[in-house]
Design a protein around this motif. Structure first.
Motif, PDB file in Angstrom:
ATOM      1  N   ALA A 171      19.463 -11.100 -57.819  1.00 21.12           N
ATOM      2  CA  ALA A 171      18.325 -12.013 -57.947  1.00 21.12           C
ATOM      3  C   ALA A 171      18.679 -13.401 -57.419  1.00 21.12           C
ATOM      4  N   TYR A 172      19.866 -13.888 -57.772  1.00 20.36           N
ATOM      5  CA  TYR A 172      20.280 -15.212 -57.275  1.00 20.36           C
ATOM      6  C   TYR A 172      20.523 -15.183 -55.770  1.00 20.36           C
ATOM      7  N   TYR A 173      21.115 -14.096 -55.271  1.00 25.73           N
ATOM      8  CA  TYR A 173      21.408 -13.999 -53.838  1.00 25.73           C
ATOM      9  C   TYR A 173      20.115 -14.026 -53.011  1.00 25.73           C
ATOM     10  N   GLU A 174      19.144 -13.179 -53.411  1.00 24.57           N
ATOM     11  CA  GLU A 174      17.883 -13.129 -52.671  1.00 24.57           C
ATOM     12  C   GLU A 174      17.128 -14.451 -52.792  1.00 24.57           C
ATOM     13  N   SER A 175      17.202 -15.082 -53.963  1.00 29.24           N
ATOM     14  CA  SER A 175      16.538 -16.388 -54.142  1.00 29.24           C
ATOM     15  C   SER A 175      17.212 -17.446 -53.272  1.00 29.24           C
ATOM     16  N   PHE A 221      23.598 -19.187 -54.423  1.00 31.33           N
ATOM     17  CA  PHE A 221      24.684 -18.310 -53.978  1.00 31.33           C
ATOM     18  C   PHE A 221      25.908 -18.465 -54.881  1.00 31.33           C
ATOM     19  N   ARG A 222      26.153 -19.683 -55.356  1.00 34.63           N
ATOM     20  CA  ARG A 222      27.268 -19.892 -56.294  1.00 34.63           C
ATOM     21  C   ARG A 222      26.998 -19.151 -57.607  1.00 34.63           C
ATOM     22  N   ASN A 223      25.756 -19.224 -58.083  1.00 34.33           N
ATOM     23  CA  ASN A 223      25.401 -18.515 -59.314  1.00 34.33           C
ATOM     24  C   ASN A 223      25.504 -17.006 -59.130  1.00 34.33           C
ATOM     25  N   SER A 224      25.090 -16.548 -57.956  1.00 32.48           N
ATOM     26  CA  SER A 224      25.197 -15.120 -57.654  1.00 32.48           C
ATOM     27  C   SER A 224      26.655 -14.690 -57.668  1.00 32.48           C
ATOM     28  N   LEU A 284      29.337 -11.165 -49.363  1.00 30.63           N
ATOM     29  CA  LEU A 284      28.133 -11.751 -48.764  1.00 30.63           C
ATOM     30  C   LEU A 284      27.854 -13.148 -49.301  1.00 30.63           C
ATOM     31  N   ASN A 285      28.126 -13.363 -50.581  1.00 29.06           N
ATOM     32  CA  ASN A 285      27.941 -14.704 -51.135  1.00 29.06           C
ATOM     33  C   ASN A 285      28.955 -15.681 -50.561  1.00 29.06           C
TER      34      ASN A 285
END
Length: 623
Positions: A299-303, A313-316, A338-339
């Motif tokens: 969810a964080y990555y796509e957001s 991306f850091r949260n992901s 990927l992140n």
């Protein structure tokens, strides 16, 4: 202007599929497990999904902090046991508290004591039957049910149905459920059961009708809302599905089934950010849930991609690191990589992806291996490490020989990336040979890859030779795409139309070029390549000022210096040729000399310009 720019590809996270659990009892212990198809699959009616029967504890309807409360209450009631052991009501309550705490033996003991005190109490009989069934004591449950009158006892029919479900005897179970409804048409348990059986048979509208009746009896059931949501999803009523899932989560935010279902729905509906708060709340209490950490990372990555925020991306990355502590595997390494890539750490991303590829190969997980190779290709192309990518793909593409090719659409892209790696490291000549080899020796199922290879081959032929026969062979393949634009992505279709139009201009097939450019008039003045091709068409028609103005407009749209120079080189070459034909040798020589001076330009144009300049020199000597 010819366009051989590869369309930007999307990186792929590895997500373990979590089936949606659709309950057919109020305690959420019995369910069907079904795949959640995407919106496109639902719309295309590609949802021939075979349900799997699951009989086990799925979720607790206990709310936050209830576990400790039950333990304290159970301890308080135990103190009163000696005083109230002759009360069936007291023993029934004690049994319920023990059951909530997972003390099934104690729960059964108290319940049997209560039933001894009140042998004709139907409620106690049903409660004991449920306890026996939930603990898989089916023979004992059947003995108890032999003393029930199935003609008048709705609940006994449902218990019979549960036992049939355990034996995967769906048809007989259904007959007992229908009998229960015949006895009591508004019975909540019977409606819930009947609705979920309707889902099993793909009767989504009938399922919803059953659930609506059940809602009149109980509108505080999280599993019921999940079942409603799934039925609406399969009918293509995606917003209603989403609303029912939110209701399920408001009723019980710790319903894992609803949390994961909702996060997957948000992913399919391209609004992953909406799942984050529910996932984070759930993970405050269920910190060892690998699936939830994975979904939070997604969810964080796509957001992050949608809103272009590095913070996401850091949260992901943090969420995926938590997942990695629970289950270190090639899939989570792929996602962590990927992140890191999005955060600008190409080196670390490459190392994680290399680990993922190696481990996937060891585990013979070719699907994941292809995904990681695909992502590594994107990372190395972005870093312009073409030589390194070429070596890696040379090595791993050998693994997929001899029919050992996974049915994965990303595999075809590996061959396209291989072509790009060869061009980046050794030039167009060698990459064109590889394209021809791939098209002859591989069956490419992904249309975007197959036609992008043909498209690049046309660019190569147009830029390096006058071999019209080869070009027409390629154009014959591309014509199918031009006439059926849905075969490929919009960007590729546009590129193909442009490149065929450009070739047609240079072959003096001006009517064909004009027809092709008229297919997308809205792109002229907004797309640099098409604007330049339209400029070339005007130059070929003798409208030099308009053609040059369009070409310079196209140049102004180009962001990078190298591509600007190529556009300018082509413009100078085309104008120089026109002036040469008009015997305006001064302007022709001025422009074609500029073509020769262009750094990192088209070598073919340089050779052609030299030839024309020699012709000018020859004509001057004669005259």
């Amino acid at each position: 202007m010819l366009n051989n720019q590869l369309e930007a590809k999307k990186s792929h996270l590895e997500i373990k599929q979590k089936l949606v659990e659709l309950c057919f009892d109020s305690q959420a212990r019995y369910c069907f497990e079904l795949k959640l198809p995407s919106e496109d699959e639902v719309k295309a009616a590609h949802s021939n999904i075979v349900p799997a029967l699951s009989v086990r504890g799925l979720e607790s309807e206990n709310y936050i902090g209830w576990g400790d409360g039950f333990r304290q209450e159970y301890s308080r009631q135990l103190i009163k046991y000696e005083s109230y052991k002759n009360s069936a009501v007291f023993l029934s309550r004690l049994s319920s508290l023990a059951a909530e705490l997972g003390e099934d033996d104690e729960s059964r003991m108290y319940l049997e004591e209560a039933k001894t005190l009140s042998p004709e109490n139907l409620f106690l009989k049903h409660k004991l039957g449920n306890l026996l069934i939930d603990n898989e004591k089916y023979e004992e449950a059947l003995k108890l049910l032999t003393r029930s009158d199935l003609e008048i006892d709705s609940y006994a029919n449902l218990q019979k149905a549960k036992i049939c479900m355990n034996n995967s005897d769906i048809e007989t179970a259904q007959s007992y459920v229908f009998k229960a409804l015949e006895i009591d048409n508004t019975n909540y348990e019977a409606r819930l059961f009947a609705g979920t059986l309707s889902i099993y048979h793909g009767e989504w509208e009938r399922a919803i009708r059953h659930y609506r009746v059940a809602l009149e009896e109980s509108n505080k059931s999280s599993p019921l809302m999940v079942n409603m949501a799934y039925s609406y999803w399969m009918l293509g009523e995606f917003e209603k599905a989403e609303r029912n899932l939110k209701k399920a989560l408001l009723i019980n935010p710790l319903n894992k089934n609803a949390v994961i279902f909702y996060s997957d729905v948000c992913k399919y509906r391209n609004k992953p950010i909406e799942a984050i708060s529910f996932l984070e709340f759930y993970l405050e209490y269920e910190q060892k849930d690998e699936t939830a950490w994975e979904r939070l990372g997604l969810a964080y990555y796509e957001s992050g991609k949608e809103y272009e925020k590095l913070e996401y991306f850091r949260n992901s990355l943090e969420a995926l690191k938590m997942q990695n502590t629970l289950s270190s595997n090639p899939g989570v390494w792929n996602n962590i990589a990927l992140n890191n890539w999005k955060l600008g750490n190409h080196s670390l991303a490459s190392r994680y992806l290399a680990q993922s590829i190696k481990k996937s190969e060891e585990e013979n997980n070719l699907e994941l291996m292809v995904t990681a190779l695909y992502n590594l290709s994107l990372v190395l192309i972005d870093a312009k490490k073409y030589g390194e990518l070429r070596e890696i793909l040379n090595e791993y593409l050998k693994v997929f020989t001899g029919g050992n090719i996974p049915e994965n659409r990303l595999f075809d892209y590996l061959m396209l990336f291989h072509v790009q790696a060869i061009e980046g490291s050794s030039g167009q000549d060698e990459s064109a040979k590889e394209i021809v080899h791939i098209l002859k020796s591989h069956r490419i199922s992904e249309n975007n890859v197959r036609y992008e290879l043909y498209n690049r081959l046309l660019v190569y032929i147009s830029e390096t030779s006058d071999d019209k026969e080869k070009a027409y062979t390629v154009i014959e393949k591309l014509t199918r795409v031009i006439e059926n634009r849905e075969l490929v992505s919009p960007m590729l279709w546009l590129s193909i139309v442009n490149n065929v139009a450009f070739f047609s201009c240079n072959s003096q097939e001006l009517e064909k070029a004009e027809y092709l450019l008229n297919l997308l008039p809205q792109e002229i003045h907004s797309n640099a390549y098409l604007t330049a091709t339209f400029g070339l068409l005007n130059i070929k028609k003798g409208r030099l000022k308009k053609g040059e103005a369009l070409y310079r407009e196209a140049i102004s749209m180009i962001p990078d210096h190298k591509t600007k120079q190529k556009f300018k080189q082509r413009l100078n070459y085309e104008l120089g040729n026109v002036y040469f034909v008009r015997n305006d040798y001064v302007n022709a020589q001025r422009l074609l000399s500029t073509v020769l001076k262009t750094k990192e330009g088209n070598k073919y144009l340089v050779e052609r310009s030299k030839s024309v300049l020699l012709g000018i020199k020859h004509d001057k000597l004669i005259h």
